[in-house]
Design an enzyme around this catalytic site. Structure first.
Site, short mmCIF file in Angstrom:
data_model
loop_
_atom_site.label_atom_id
_atom_site.label_comp_id
_atom_site.label_asym_id
_atom_site.label_seq_id
_atom_site.Cartn_x
_atom_site.Cartn_y
_atom_site.Cartn_z
CG ASP A 1 -2.65 0.76 0.97
OD1 ASP A 1 -2.40 1.96 0.38
OD2 ASP A 1 -3.56 -0.69 1.03
CG ASP B 1 -4.39 5.73 0.59
OD1 ASP B 1 -5.33 5.09 1.40
OD2 ASP B 1 -5.00 6.69 1.63
CD GLU C 1 -8.96 4.55 -1.82
OE1 GLU C 1 -10.02 4.77 -0.73
OE2 GLU C 1 -7.70 5.44 -0.83
CG HIS D 1 -9.49 -1.26 4.11
ND1 HIS D 1 -8.95 -0.38 2.96
CD2 HIS D 1 -8.55 0.42 4.32
CE1 HIS D 1 -8.54 -0.40 2.52
NE2 HIS D 1 -8.19 0.74 3.42
CG ASP D 2 -11.08 2.23 3.23
OD1 ASP D 2 -11.07 2.34 4.49
OD2 ASP D 2 -10.63 2.73 2.47
#
Ligand code: GLC
Ligand code: CA
Length: 570
Positions: free
Chosen positions: A100, A201, A258, A331-332
């Protein structure tokens, strides 16, 4: 146009959220050695690439998305030696590792920020975005994405710094070439270690409109929406092309960005075959459908027509121009089976499999989030103490604290949409704490682990897990699933998602019933030109006819049973 082959188009990615995957030392927090002990499980599942959510040094304000040292491993996850061992074993087993990359912001405990805030004239001052007060207040009205204002006043130098996320996540100043160079050097440092790429990210947010205009005020939020001024900003493509030149092009990597605020038009710029930026983007249009008066905080059902409109648009508008990424969960977001399927005992398993067919037979790189391959479900909290997520605590304080909505209503929304749904520990078996830890887990285990767990499903040929294995195998053996074009069928249907894939003379049809009722498709196998069942989620679907179910006769209307999914070939 013939699609160019690439390994990152042919692979299946599995996302690990390290805190919740496997604890190896009993402190209740997942860690690198825990992951290492589960590599055979991942190999057996058939995935090619692991995307690891952040494991860097971090005070943990946002579970590792607030990084204080990009070149160190966070103590609770292990050591750099543990990391090196993990990477080596992943490679030995023929898999790859994607890290990440969180470079829109750092932690406020990062050495750069510690120095930056000290004085006006230190060399790190311009690493971050500092502004003088305007009429005694913040420079503009932007909201933080974690609620409250996006500017924090800093006593030391009497100025504000920007933090689009928490106040412990100050935004880096990408206008500063030294910041960019530091980041590229850091990326190359990981590249030299041998990693296989990055998930980036909120990468669409690096370039801010330097005029910093006020955002539009929306009902229910005293702060303005700055998204139009910080997403897809004026220099974003210049920065990413530079990153590509300086680092990405030097390695045989995959890169996925992202794409907060990214639509298909923007995606074609970020990930276009001619753009020299990234390989692909994540968009969020499908997982952010049906917002209510409180935005994402709602428990509205998702309307299939809208879902189809979104996914179909991404499939068709990127065709021949850019590559899609396919995901239901990360994970969000909450668990897909609870949100898009049906997690009641009767339909849980069927609908979990149906969702997998629906998305992973499309064109793009599949991403599976840990536990999704088991059909893990949302969990039901009742008190705010049941949750850990900073976003959940902030919204609860703001909404319930101010009396805008009741505790009960807010908890209902959190149970439906909260990020902790995805973060409960991985359910390995039916022993205490689902085999995740021998201690007390940092976030409670979903009580359904007693029957919903990997060990039970590994031993059962018709489990969700076994089904995922079959789907992954299909993606690895059938070129049409990777490179075939996509075309929507039954556009008007509000209950069935149907489409076909075509590659040369080859064709296959995907039919998915999103309801708990039998649905007629109004099409026969003859109409479709496909009549062999490649895979389906009811036990009696194999061969040309379905054993006990309605027969798939050439001429007959195809009727799909509740949550039935079926893939037909010629
Ligand atoms: C991304 C991450 C999310 C994090 C945020 C700030 O959206 O996926 O978990 O909170 O960025 O880094
Ligand atoms: Ca641990």
């Amino acid at each position: 146009m013939e699609e160019q082959r690439a390994w990152w188009k042919e692979c299946v990615v599995y996302q690990i959220y390290p805190r919740s995957f496997q604890d190896s030392n009993g402190d209740g927090i997942g860690d690198l050695n825990g992951i290492r002990s589960r590599l055979d499980y991942l190999k057996d599942l058939g995935i090619d690439v692991i995307w690891l959510s952040p494991v860097y040094q971090s005070p943990g304000d946002d579970n590792g998305y607030d990084i204080s040292d990009y070149r160190a491993v966070m103590d609770v996850f292990g050591t750099m030696e543990d990391f090196d061992r993990l990477l080596a074993e992943i490679h030995e087993k023929g898999m790859k590792l994607v890290m990440d990359l969180v470079v829109n912001h750092t932690s406020d405990e990062h050495a750069w920020f510690v120095k930056s805030r000290r004085s006006l004239d230190n060399p790190y001052r311009d690493y971050y975005i500092w502004k003088a007060p305007v009429s005694g207040g913040p420079p503009n009205n932007w909201a933080s994405r974690f609620r409250g204002p996006a500017w924090e006043y800093d006593e030391g130098t009497g100025m504000y710094y920007l933090h689009i996320y928490s106040r412990k996540q100050p935004d880096l100043n990408w206008e500063n070439p030294r910041v960019r160079q530091e980041i590229y050097d850091m990326m190359a440092w990981w590249g030299d270690k041998g990693i296989d790429g990055f998930r980036m990210d909120v990468i669409s947010m690096l370039s801010k409109d330097q005029r910093f205009p006020d955002g539009v005020l929306k009902e229910g939020n005293p702060y303005g929406d700055g998204l139009p001024y910080y997403a897809n900003g004026p220099r974003i493509h210049e920065f990413l092309q530079e990153m590509n030149r300086e680092v990405l092009s030097r390695f045989d990597w995959m890169s996925v960005g992202e794409g907060v605020g990214v639509g298909t038009r923007e995606a074609v710029q970020y990930a276009g075959y001619e753009s020299h930026e990234l390989n692909m983007m994540f968009h969020f249009e499908h997982v952010e459908l049906n917002p209510g008066p409180f935005g994402k905080w709602n428990d509205n059902p998702v309307c299939l027509r809208e879902l189809k409109e979104v996914l179909n648009r991404w499939q068709t508008e990127l065709e021949g121009k850019a590559w899609n990424s396919l995901f239901w969960e990360n994970h969000d977001y909450p668990r897909a089976v609870s949100r898009f399927g049906n997690d009641s005992l009767v339909f849980w398993e069927l609908s979990a499999k149906m969702l997998a067919v629906c998305l992973y037979m499309m064109k793009g790189t599949p991403y599976i989030y840990q536990g999704q391959e088991l059909g893990m479900t949302n969990f039901q909290g009742s008190s705010i103490e049941d949750f850990q997520d900073i976003e959940i605590h902030n919204v609860y304080r703001e909404m319930v604290g101010s009396g805008r909505i009741s505790h009960e209503e807010m908890i209902r929304y959190i149970n439906h949409m909260g990020r902790d749904n995805a973060r409960t520990p991985m359910q390995w078996d039916d022993t205490a704490q689902a085999g995740f830890t021998e201690g007390t887990p940092w976030l409670g285990v979903n009580p359904n682990y007693t029957w919903l767990n990997a060990r039970e499903q590994a031993g059962r040929g018709d489990s969700v897990l076994s089904f995922y294995k079959q789907l992954i195998k299909l993606r690895h053996t059938m070129d049409i699933l990777v490179y075939g074009t996509y075309r929507l069928l039954l556009e008007e249907s509000g209950s069935v998602y149907a489409y076909e894939r075509t590659l040369g003379d080859e064709r296959l049809t995907v039919l998915c019933n999103f309801t708990d009722q039998t649905q007629s498709c109004g099409l026969s196998c003859r109409d479709l030109g496909t009549d062999n069942v490649l895979i389906g989620n009811y036990p009696d679907q194999n061969g040309t006819f379905r054993g006990n179910g309605p027969a798939l006769h050439e001429e007959e209307d195809i009727c799909l049973r509740p949550y039935e999914a079926i893939v037909l070939t010629q």
